[in-house]
Design a protein around this motif. Structure first.
Motif, PDB file in Angstrom:
ATOM      1  N   VAL A  31      41.566  64.628  71.291  1.00 25.06           N
ATOM      2  CA  VAL A  31      40.415  63.684  71.025  1.00 25.06           C
ATOM      3  C   VAL A  31      40.092  64.031  69.506  1.00 25.06           C
ATOM      4  CG1 VAL A  31      38.196  63.244  71.875  1.00 25.06           C
ATOM      5  CG2 VAL A  31      39.836  63.490  73.466  1.00 25.06           C
ATOM      6  N   LEU A  32      39.611  65.025  69.371  1.00 33.48           N
ATOM      7  CA  LEU A  32      38.994  65.377  67.878  1.00 33.48           C
ATOM      8  C   LEU A  32      40.145  64.958  66.746  1.00 33.48           C
ATOM      9  CD1 LEU A  32      37.316  68.840  68.729  1.00 33.48           C
ATOM     10  CD2 LEU A  32      36.182  66.517  68.360  1.00 33.48           C
ATOM     11  N   GLY A  33      41.081  65.326  66.984  1.00 32.01           N
ATOM     12  CA  GLY A  33      42.068  64.879  65.872  1.00 32.01           C
ATOM     13  C   GLY A  33      42.372  63.251  65.766  1.00 32.01           C
ATOM     14  N   THR A  34      42.055  62.708  66.905  1.00 33.47           N
ATOM     15  CA  THR A  34      42.166  61.092  66.664  1.00 33.47           C
ATOM     16  C   THR A  34      40.972  60.808  66.422  1.00 33.47           C
ATOM     17  OG1 THR A  34      43.578  61.188  68.769  1.00 33.47           O
ATOM     18  CG2 THR A  34      42.278  59.210  68.457  1.00 33.47           C
ATOM     19  N   TYR A  35      39.824  61.288  66.628  1.00 32.84           N
ATOM     20  CA  TYR A  35      38.478  60.918  66.049  1.00 32.84           C
ATOM     21  C   TYR A  35      38.588  61.049  64.523  1.00 32.84           C
ATOM     22  CZ  TYR A  35      33.377  61.194  65.033  1.00 32.84           C
ATOM     23  OH  TYR A  35      32.303  61.041  64.478  1.00 32.84           O
ATOM     24  N   GLY A  36      39.129  62.090  63.952  1.00 35.11           N
ATOM     25  CA  GLY A  36      39.176  62.228  62.538  1.00 35.11           C
ATOM     26  C   GLY A  36      40.242  61.278  62.072  1.00 35.11           C
ATOM     27  N   TRP A  37      41.032  60.995  62.608  1.00 36.24           N
ATOM     28  CA  TRP A  37      41.912  59.724  61.956  1.00 36.24           C
ATOM     29  C   TRP A  37      41.387  58.632  62.099  1.00 36.24           C
ATOM     30  CZ3 TRP A  37      45.998  60.470  58.619  1.00 36.24           C
ATOM     31  CH2 TRP A  37      46.552  61.848  58.776  1.00 36.24           C
ATOM     32  N   ALA A  38      40.621  58.306  63.125  1.00 35.96           N
ATOM     33  CA  ALA A  38      40.056  57.077  63.402  1.00 35.96           C
ATOM     34  C   ALA A  38      38.795  56.660  62.461  1.00 35.96           C
ATOM     35  CB  ALA A  38      39.429  56.817  64.849  1.00 35.96           C
ATOM     36  N   SER A  60      40.957  60.405  75.141  1.00 39.24           N
ATOM     37  CA  SER A  60      40.262  61.382  75.991  1.00 39.24           C
ATOM     38  C   SER A  60      40.988  61.167  77.394  1.00 39.24           C
ATOM     39  CB  SER A  60      38.969  61.163  76.201  1.00 39.24           C
ATOM     40  OG  SER A  60      38.571  59.744  76.515  1.00 39.24           O
ATOM     41  N   SER A  61      41.374  59.656  77.528  1.00 41.06           N
ATOM     42  CA  SER A  61      41.983  59.367  78.765  1.00 41.06           C
ATOM     43  C   SER A  61      43.295  59.756  78.769  1.00 41.06           C
ATOM     44  CB  SER A  61      42.267  57.959  79.162  1.00 41.06           C
ATOM     45  OG  SER A  61      40.533  57.747  79.322  1.00 41.06           O
ATOM     46  N   LEU A  62      44.193  59.668  77.454  1.00 36.21           N
ATOM     47  CA  LEU A  62      45.452  59.915  77.428  1.00 36.21           C
ATOM     48  C   LEU A  62      45.688  61.514  77.341  1.00 36.21           C
ATOM     49  CD1 LEU A  62      48.526  59.130  76.451  1.00 36.21           C
ATOM     50  CD2 LEU A  62      47.572  59.594  74.119  1.00 36.21           C
ATOM     51  N   GLY A  63      44.626  62.238  77.396  1.00 36.47           N
ATOM     52  CA  GLY A  63      44.770  63.820  77.347  1.00 36.47           C
ATOM     53  C   GLY A  63      45.122  64.167  78.451  1.00 36.47           C
ATOM     54  N   ARG A  64      44.775  63.551  79.787  1.00 31.96           N
ATOM     55  CA  ARG A  64      44.911  63.761  81.013  1.00 31.96           C
ATOM     56  C   ARG A  64      46.410  63.321  81.601  1.00 31.96           C
ATOM     57  NH1 ARG A  64      42.570  65.690  85.890  1.00 31.96           N
ATOM     58  NH2 ARG A  64      43.171  64.701  87.681  1.00 31.96           N
ATOM     59  N   GLY A 154      45.464  44.444  64.769  1.00 28.58           N
ATOM     60  CA  GLY A 154      46.481  45.584  64.276  1.00 28.58           C
ATOM     61  C   GLY A 154      45.978  46.895  64.093  1.00 28.58           C
ATOM     62  N   TRP A 155      44.794  47.287  63.605  1.00 25.49           N
ATOM     63  CA  TRP A 155      44.299  48.540  63.550  1.00 25.49           C
ATOM     64  C   TRP A 155      43.879  49.266  64.707  1.00 25.49           C
ATOM     65  CZ3 TRP A 155      45.219  50.635  59.174  1.00 25.49           C
ATOM     66  CH2 TRP A 155      45.157  49.792  57.836  1.00 25.49           C
ATOM     67  N   ALA A 156      43.886  48.534  65.746  1.00 26.06           N
ATOM     68  CA  ALA A 156      43.563  49.026  67.098  1.00 26.06           C
ATOM     69  C   ALA A 156      44.614  49.631  67.608  1.00 26.06           C
ATOM     70  CB  ALA A 156      43.065  47.975  68.106  1.00 26.06           C
ATOM     71  N   ALA A 157      46.203  48.903  67.383  1.00 27.68           N
ATOM     72  CA  ALA A 157      47.262  49.289  67.671  1.00 27.68           C
ATOM     73  C   ALA A 157      47.610  50.780  66.579  1.00 27.68           C
ATOM     74  CB  ALA A 157      48.209  48.308  67.452  1.00 27.68           C
ATOM     75  N   VAL A 158      47.431  50.586  65.555  1.00 30.75           N
ATOM     76  CA  VAL A 158      47.638  51.813  64.646  1.00 30.75           C
ATOM     77  C   VAL A 158      46.817  53.024  65.172  1.00 30.75           C
ATOM     78  CG1 VAL A 158      47.387  52.960  62.443  1.00 30.75           C
ATOM     79  CG2 VAL A 158      48.017  50.508  62.595  1.00 30.75           C
ATOM     80  N   MET A 159      45.509  52.981  65.733  1.00 32.91           N
ATOM     81  CA  MET A 159      44.808  54.208  66.168  1.00 32.91           C
ATOM     82  C   MET A 159      45.599  54.646  67.503  1.00 32.91           C
ATOM     83  SD  MET A 159      40.886  52.889  65.292  1.00 32.91           S
ATOM     84  CE  MET A 159      40.404  52.534  63.535  1.00 32.91           C
ATOM     85  N   ALA A 160      45.887  53.534  68.300  1.00 40.71           N
ATOM     86  CA  ALA A 160      46.385  54.031  69.424  1.00 40.71           C
ATOM     87  C   ALA A 160      47.741  54.825  69.364  1.00 40.71           C
ATOM     88  CB  ALA A 160      46.668  52.906  70.341  1.00 40.71           C
ATOM     89  N   LEU A 161      48.718  54.463  68.143  1.00 39.36           N
ATOM     90  CA  LEU A 161      49.708  55.040  67.872  1.00 39.36           C
ATOM     91  C   LEU A 161      49.587  56.553  67.554  1.00 39.36           C
ATOM     92  CD1 LEU A 161      53.082  54.798  67.659  1.00 39.36           C
ATOM     93  CD2 LEU A 161      52.606  53.849  65.671  1.00 39.36           C
ATOM     94  N   VAL A 162      48.562  56.621  66.665  1.00 39.97           N
ATOM     95  CA  VAL A 162      47.955  57.894  66.122  1.00 39.97           C
ATOM     96  C   VAL A 162      47.607  58.773  67.264  1.00 39.97           C
ATOM     97  CG1 VAL A 162      46.201  59.110  64.868  1.00 39.97           C
ATOM     98  CG2 VAL A 162      47.554  56.843  63.843  1.00 39.97           C
ATOM     99  N   ALA A 163      46.935  58.104  68.248  1.00 41.52           N
ATOM    100  CA  ALA A 163      46.549  59.041  69.438  1.00 41.52           C
ATOM    101  C   ALA A 163      47.880  59.554  70.194  1.00 41.52           C
ATOM    102  CB  ALA A 163      45.652  58.290  70.343  1.00 41.52           C
ATOM    103  N   VAL A 164      48.766  58.725  70.323  1.00 37.65           N
ATOM    104  CA  VAL A 164      49.781  59.092  71.079  1.00 37.65           C
ATOM    105  C   VAL A 164      50.952  60.180  70.484  1.00 37.65           C
ATOM    106  CG1 VAL A 164      52.297  58.279  71.977  1.00 37.65           C
ATOM    107  CG2 VAL A 164      50.049  57.032  72.169  1.00 37.65           C
TER     108      VAL A 164
END
Length: 557
Positions: A31-38, A60-64, A154-164
């Motif tokens: 979560v924190l890493g994704t937050y920083g990249w976002a 946060s949901s992906l973490g589980r 498109g940026w929403a897709a990029v952020m989701a890919l970063v989270a994964v």
């Protein structure tokens, strides 16, 4: 008093090896890493803060979810989640510009993601990934972010890919360091094969329930609380999401309401302590989210209370005082919980007893695999053992709400339902008591062969020779008895009589084998047979075929 003390001790030691806490650490690092990249992407692309919040909710949901993903699932997540995030961004804009059309698309998308579960475990995980961005649509104050163009899609897709990707790297490192366990193999978690029966599949039932709940929640929320309809919809979704049975929905609905009430009151007491856009609020949000992730394994009430507090703090960060909306939020949450419970109980309901029977039969099917497996094949033996343990765990999850519902005293009119709940708990306890002897049986079967194969035949006894346990006549006969007993319980659960011409039960084996491994296997089979007697008391005996009834035989010409 003793009962309360015992429950308190269990609550304080619910995570004795800190497995849940370590998994929480991996989730929060994601979560924190994704937050920083976002944040970096938001500033570089000139986006709004709603894009960052969507990324954090997904992470946060992906973490589980990522705890059970294997390599193939992660590749699928890299394709599915970015597309779903882009769709979620478009849906948020559609809901704000055209509410009726947006609400309808939201309901259909959520129901479709649940309906995908009928196509297997991998499709179930894909459906779960599709849901994550939809939940993010409901988190922002007012339900959506600002209506803009399509440039942020498109940026929403990029952020989701970063989270994964970031979550996959952290999980891989944690597993290599043995901080978190590896998920069970796909062949272990595969659903038990059984005869197809008529009726509506569980996935279709759950999809219909979710569609009805969300449609009613959108209608009531838009009419009663036009500015805060998302509270009703989010609660209806959380109550009905993943509902395994009517008992599960009822317990989740109550915990959601109670936990949300406590979380709202606590967050309301802190309202005004921090100014709008305060960094202290952001730190507090992540701290509460970490506590919620860890305590979720103890009780859903803690999760509901902490998440509600997080949402209240988020409103405070936006400058909207949650204290002034206290009564509105509590009312919206209560109405959403009632809608979720009513939909699950009235629209193609999944009976708790049927769910318990299905889970019990699946566990017994794995036990049958172990008893009938070729004990020369160690891999098949260990696979059957792992399947049995996994399915007993699934049964424990299904019966968990019954422990709460059967605890308080009930009036005489509800005594029948209470007795059914107690019987389901007895069945779960019997199978749980079989886990250890099943492990001993599998270990004895495989260790005897491995010991024999590593030692010369002249230096070992017959009971330790390769395949000795598999070929021992008395032990093989005892395995056949327990397997027949298991099959009889499975037929009683399914209310299926024995097919015509089925062989009669073999006489009990009287000669006990010698040798240490054989003795362990014999005692394990005896312990399993004892627990099967308990299951027979719970489910009864299989029905007698019509031709076997004396009256039917005399009525024939």
């Amino acid at each position: 008093m003793r009962t309360f003390s015992a429950r308190l001790r269990r609550a304080l030691h619910f995570d004795p090896e800190w497995l849940h806490l370590r998994a929480t650490a991996v989730t929060m690092a994601t979560v924190l890493g994704t937050y920083g990249w976002a944040l970096l992407i938001e500033r570089a692309a000139g986006l709004h803060v709603d894009s960052v919040i969507q990324a954090v909710v997904i992470a946060s949901s992906l973490g589980r979810v990522q705890r059970v993903l294997d390599g193939a699932d992660r590749l699928m997540a890299c394709a599915v989640l970015p597309c779903a995030a882009a769709g979620g961004a478009e849906l948020a804009t559609l809901i704000q510009r055209h509410p009726t059309a947006g609400d309808a698309v939201f309901v259909l998308a959520m129901a479709g993601a649940i309906w995908l579960r009928r196509f297997g475990a991998r499709a179930t995980r894909a459906g779960t990934l599709l849901v994550l961005p939809l939940v993010a649509v409901l988190v922002l104050p007012g339900g959506t972010g600002p209506a803009g163009g399509h440039e942020r899609t498109g940026w929403a897709a990029v952020m989701a890919l970063v989270a994964v990707v970031w979550g996959a790297l952290l999980t891989w490192a944690a597993r290599r360091a043995r901080l978190v366990p590896r998920p069970p193999a796909a062949e272990v978690t595969a659903a038990a094969a059984g005869p197809r029966r008529g009726g509506v599949p569980a996935s279709t039932r759950m999809a219909a329930q979710m569609a009805a709940a969300l449609a009613a929640a959108f209608t009531v929320g838009r009419m009663v609380w036009p500015d805060h309809w998302a509270w009703v919809v989010l609660t209806a979704f959380l109550v009905g999401s993943g509902a395994r049975s009517r008992a599960d929905v009822l317990v989740k609905g109550v915990w959601r309401t109670v936990g949300a009430a406590v979380g709202t009151v606590v967050a309301g007491a802190l309202a005004g302590s921090f100014g709008p856009r305060s960094d202290a609020v952001v730190v507090l949000i992540f701290a509460v989210l970490a506590v919620a992730t860890w305590l979720r394994e103890l009780s859903y009430a803690y999760w509901a209370g902490c998440v509600t507090a997080v949402l209240s703090l988020l409103y405070d960060w936006f400058g909207q005082s949650p204290g002034g909306l206290l009564h509105t939020r509590l009312a919206g949450i209560a109405v959403g919980a009632v809608i979720g419970i009513a939909a699950s109980w009235l629209v193609l309901p999944i009976r708790t007893s049927a769910a318990v029977r299905a889970r019990t039969a699946a566990a017994l099917a794995a036990l049958t695999e172990l008893l009938e497996a070729d004990w020369h094949d160690g891999r098949a033996v260990h696979l059957a053992r792992a399947r049995f343990s996994h399915r007993v765990g699934q049964l424990a999850v299904t019966t968990a709400p019954l422990r709460i519902l059967t605890a308080p005293p009930l009036p005489r009119a509800l005594s029948v339902r209470r007795r059914r709940g107690v019987d389901a708990l007895r069945a779960e306890a019997a199978l749980r008591h079989c886990v250890e002897p099943v492990g001993d049986l599998a270990t004895a079967a495989t260790s005897a062969a491995s010991t024999g194969s590593a030692t010369s035949a002249s230096a070992v006894s017959t009971s330790s020779a390769p395949g000795a346990l598999a070929d021992d006549p008395s032990l093989r006969g005892r395995r056949g008895e327990v397997a027949a007993h298991t099959l009889a319980v499975r037929r009683a659960i399914g209310r299926r009589p024995a097919p015509p011409g089925a062989p009669a039960a073999a006489p009990p084996a009287k000669t006990r084998p010698t040798g240490p491994q054989a003795a362990v296997a014999w005692e394990a089979l005896a312990a399993i047979d004892t627990q099967l007697d308990v299951l027979t008391e719970v489910f009864g005996r299989p029905p007698i075929p019509p031709a076997s009834h004396p009256a039917a035989a005399t009525a024939r010409p």
